[in-house]
Design a protein around this motif. Structure first.
Motif, PDB file in Angstrom:
ATOM      1  N   ILE A  33       0.678  -1.165   0.075  1.00 53.55           N
ATOM      2  CA  ILE A  33       0.001   0.012   0.004  1.00 53.55           C
ATOM      3  C   ILE A  33       0.857   1.286   0.002  1.00 53.55           C
ATOM      4  O   ILE A  33       0.647   2.130  -0.730  1.00 53.55           O
ATOM      5  CB  ILE A  33      -1.102   0.126   0.944  1.00 53.55           C
ATOM      6  N   GLU A  34       2.061   1.169   0.624  1.00 52.55           N
ATOM      7  CA  GLU A  34       3.030   2.411   0.767  1.00 52.55           C
ATOM      8  C   GLU A  34       3.414   2.725  -0.785  1.00 52.55           C
ATOM      9  O   GLU A  34       3.877   3.718  -0.906  1.00 52.55           O
ATOM     10  CB  GLU A  34       3.938   2.201   1.959  1.00 52.55           C
ATOM     11  N   ASP A  35       3.850   1.833  -1.309  1.00 49.55           N
ATOM     12  CA  ASP A  35       4.357   1.560  -2.692  1.00 49.55           C
ATOM     13  C   ASP A  35       3.363   2.295  -3.478  1.00 49.55           C
ATOM     14  O   ASP A  35       3.740   2.831  -4.203  1.00 49.55           O
ATOM     15  CB  ASP A  35       4.849   0.294  -3.348  1.00 49.55           C
ATOM     16  N   TYR A  36       2.291   1.902  -3.475  1.00 45.46           N
ATOM     17  CA  TYR A  36       1.115   2.333  -4.389  1.00 45.46           C
ATOM     18  C   TYR A  36       0.880   3.839  -4.019  1.00 45.46           C
ATOM     19  O   TYR A  36       0.622   4.560  -4.877  1.00 45.46           O
ATOM     20  CB  TYR A  36      -0.133   1.509  -4.171  1.00 45.46           C
ATOM     21  N   GLU A  37       0.590   4.167  -2.864  1.00 51.93           N
ATOM     22  CA  GLU A  37       0.444   5.707  -2.542  1.00 51.93           C
ATOM     23  C   GLU A  37       1.634   6.508  -3.051  1.00 51.93           C
ATOM     24  O   GLU A  37       1.364   7.529  -3.535  1.00 51.93           O
ATOM     25  CB  GLU A  37       0.446   5.616  -1.048  1.00 51.93           C
ATOM     26  N   LYS A  38       2.921   6.107  -2.911  1.00 47.77           N
ATOM     27  CA  LYS A  38       4.105   6.758  -3.592  1.00 47.77           C
ATOM     28  C   LYS A  38       4.007   7.066  -5.012  1.00 47.77           C
ATOM     29  O   LYS A  38       4.037   7.979  -5.435  1.00 47.77           O
ATOM     30  CB  LYS A  38       5.196   6.159  -2.913  1.00 47.77           C
ATOM     31  N   LEU A  39       3.432   5.809  -5.627  1.00 41.02           N
ATOM     32  CA  LEU A  39       3.167   5.989  -7.015  1.00 41.02           C
ATOM     33  C   LEU A  39       2.242   6.873  -7.714  1.00 41.02           C
ATOM     34  O   LEU A  39       2.256   7.709  -8.287  1.00 41.02           O
ATOM     35  CB  LEU A  39       3.007   4.418  -7.666  1.00 41.02           C
ATOM     36  N   TYR A  40       1.092   6.860  -6.835  1.00 42.25           N
ATOM     37  CA  TYR A  40      -0.067   7.694  -7.103  1.00 42.25           C
ATOM     38  C   TYR A  40       0.321   9.115  -7.147  1.00 42.25           C
ATOM     39  O   TYR A  40      -0.123   9.985  -7.672  1.00 42.25           O
ATOM     40  CB  TYR A  40      -1.266   7.272  -6.418  1.00 42.25           C
ATOM     41  N   LYS A  41       1.119   9.498  -5.832  1.00 37.48           N
ATOM     42  CA  LYS A  41       1.342  10.984  -5.525  1.00 37.48           C
ATOM     43  C   LYS A  41       2.448  11.240  -6.656  1.00 37.48           C
ATOM     44  O   LYS A  41       2.197  12.549  -7.307  1.00 37.48           O
ATOM     45  CB  LYS A  41       2.134  10.956  -4.148  1.00 37.48           C
ATOM     46  N   ASN A  42       3.125  10.611  -7.275  1.00 36.82           N
ATOM     47  CA  ASN A  42       4.153  10.745  -8.269  1.00 36.82           C
ATOM     48  C   ASN A  42       3.341  11.209  -9.763  1.00 36.82           C
ATOM     49  O   ASN A  42       3.754  11.931 -10.465  1.00 36.82           O
ATOM     50  CB  ASN A  42       5.257   9.869  -8.442  1.00 36.82           C
ATOM     51  N   GLU A  43       2.532  10.215  -9.787  1.00 37.02           N
ATOM     52  CA  GLU A  43       1.582  10.534 -10.956  1.00 37.02           C
ATOM     53  C   GLU A  43       0.801  11.739 -10.897  1.00 37.02           C
ATOM     54  O   GLU A  43       0.873  12.543 -11.927  1.00 37.02           O
ATOM     55  CB  GLU A  43       0.502   9.428 -11.112  1.00 37.02           C
ATOM     56  N   LEU A  44       0.394  12.175  -9.946  1.00 37.45           N
ATOM     57  CA  LEU A  44      -0.347  13.590  -9.579  1.00 37.45           C
ATOM     58  C   LEU A  44       0.412  14.625  -9.877  1.00 37.45           C
ATOM     59  O   LEU A  44       0.417  15.542 -10.636  1.00 37.45           O
ATOM     60  CB  LEU A  44      -1.083  13.633  -8.498  1.00 37.45           C
ATOM     61  N   LYS A  45       1.885  14.377  -9.358  1.00 44.09           N
ATOM     62  CA  LYS A  45       3.025  15.404  -9.438  1.00 44.09           C
ATOM     63  C   LYS A  45       3.281  15.558 -10.848  1.00 44.09           C
ATOM     64  O   LYS A  45       3.539  16.669 -11.501  1.00 44.09           O
ATOM     65  CB  LYS A  45       4.242  15.134  -8.724  1.00 44.09           C
ATOM     66  N   SER A  46       3.550  14.557 -11.781  1.00 43.27           N
ATOM     67  CA  SER A  46       3.968  14.651 -13.002  1.00 43.27           C
ATOM     68  C   SER A  46       2.851  15.267 -13.816  1.00 43.27           C
ATOM     69  O   SER A  46       3.278  15.985 -14.879  1.00 43.27           O
ATOM     70  CB  SER A  46       4.077  13.298 -13.629  1.00 43.27           C
ATOM     71  N   ILE A  47       1.332  14.809 -13.669  1.00 36.30           N
ATOM     72  CA  ILE A  47       0.572  15.943 -14.343  1.00 36.30           C
ATOM     73  C   ILE A  47       0.543  17.191 -13.988  1.00 36.30           C
ATOM     74  O   ILE A  47       0.316  18.051 -14.918  1.00 36.30           O
ATOM     75  CB  ILE A  47      -0.792  15.185 -13.896  1.00 36.30           C
TER      76      ILE A  47
END
Length: 244
Positions: A142-156
């Motif tokens: 879950i912590e890896d997924y949450e980090k990935l999602y935050k980075n996706e939003l940062k990229s957008i």
């Protein structure tokens, strides 16, 4: 670094049906269960010199000839050059260099990325960021997924702030929770005027069950509460046409 180059139509997302030149890069740190673009690093680059022919020629020194190859594939209906993968931002420095040369020559560029590297983002005329869901993986913490999602939003957000025409894309599966996609739409609306493309998963070896029509429509309605009509549903049209 580069696995293949070809001219075809964009089969998914906001610019579906447009003519593109695709530059596909090798490698991706993620392991999505529906991925159909796994490329072994030891396979030399190939180029489809006659679009639509299905006949490829090996070009192992393509990195030095990329701009010339793109020039030979250019057609009057060309919309943009796509850097895709794999995950192209594994080679962000090289892509930035190619993009600058292509812009000087009058081309438009398009980044197709999973968004996990916001610090490697630079300007592209168009960009699509694939937002991943936990069910896209066989096993993810879950912590890896949450980090990935935050980075996706940062990229957008970074692409949006740079002036890129950026949109988000989410692969929808049978077990996808519509409420979760609605929450993602809310996060996108907080960034700005972002188009969200929902895409029913294509049937493949690892995925047999597809989302229902009702689920797709329910998701669009929930997203519309935050994005209004900035939500579309697109399938992988190129697969139905038997194209690359």
């Amino acid at each position: 670094m580069i696995s293949e180059i070809f001219s075809s139509i964009m089969g998914e997302g906001n610019f579906i049906g447009r003519r593109y030149i695709f530059v596909r890069f090798k490698g991706c740190p993620l392991n999505c269960i529906y991925c159909d673009e796994y490329v072994k690093d030891n396979i030399p680059c190939r180029v489809e010199e006659i679009p639509g022919s299905g006949e490829f020629k090996e070009c192992p020194d393509i990195e030095d000839k990329l701009i010339d190859v793109i020039g030979k594939l250019k057609t009057p209906d060309l919309f943009a050059v796509s850097f895709t993968g794999g995950e192209p931002l594994l080679y962000s420095n090289e892509i930035k260099k190619y993009s600058e040369i292509l812009h000087d020559l009058g081309y438009k560029t398009h980044l197709e990325s999973n968004g996990m590297y916001p610090d490697r983002i630079s300007f592209f005329d168009y960009a699509s960021i694939d937002i991943k869901l936990p069910e896209h993986f066989n096993d993810i913490k879950i912590e890896d997924y949450e980090k990935l999602y935050k980075n996706e939003l940062k990229s957008i957000k970074k692409l949006y702030d740079l002036g890129s025409n950026v949109y988000a894309k989410i692969v929808i599966m049978e077990n996808t929770d519509p409420v979760v996609i609605g929450d993602i739409a809310k996060d996108l609306s907080d960034i700005g005027n972002i188009m969200l493309c929902i895409q029913p998963v294509s049937s493949c070896l690892n995925v047999k069950s597809l989302p229902t029509q009702k689920k797709l429509l329910d998701i669009m309605e929930l997203c519309g509460a935050h994005l209004n009509d900035n939500v579309i549903c697109t399938s992988q049209m190129h697969k139905y046409l038997g194209m690359l």
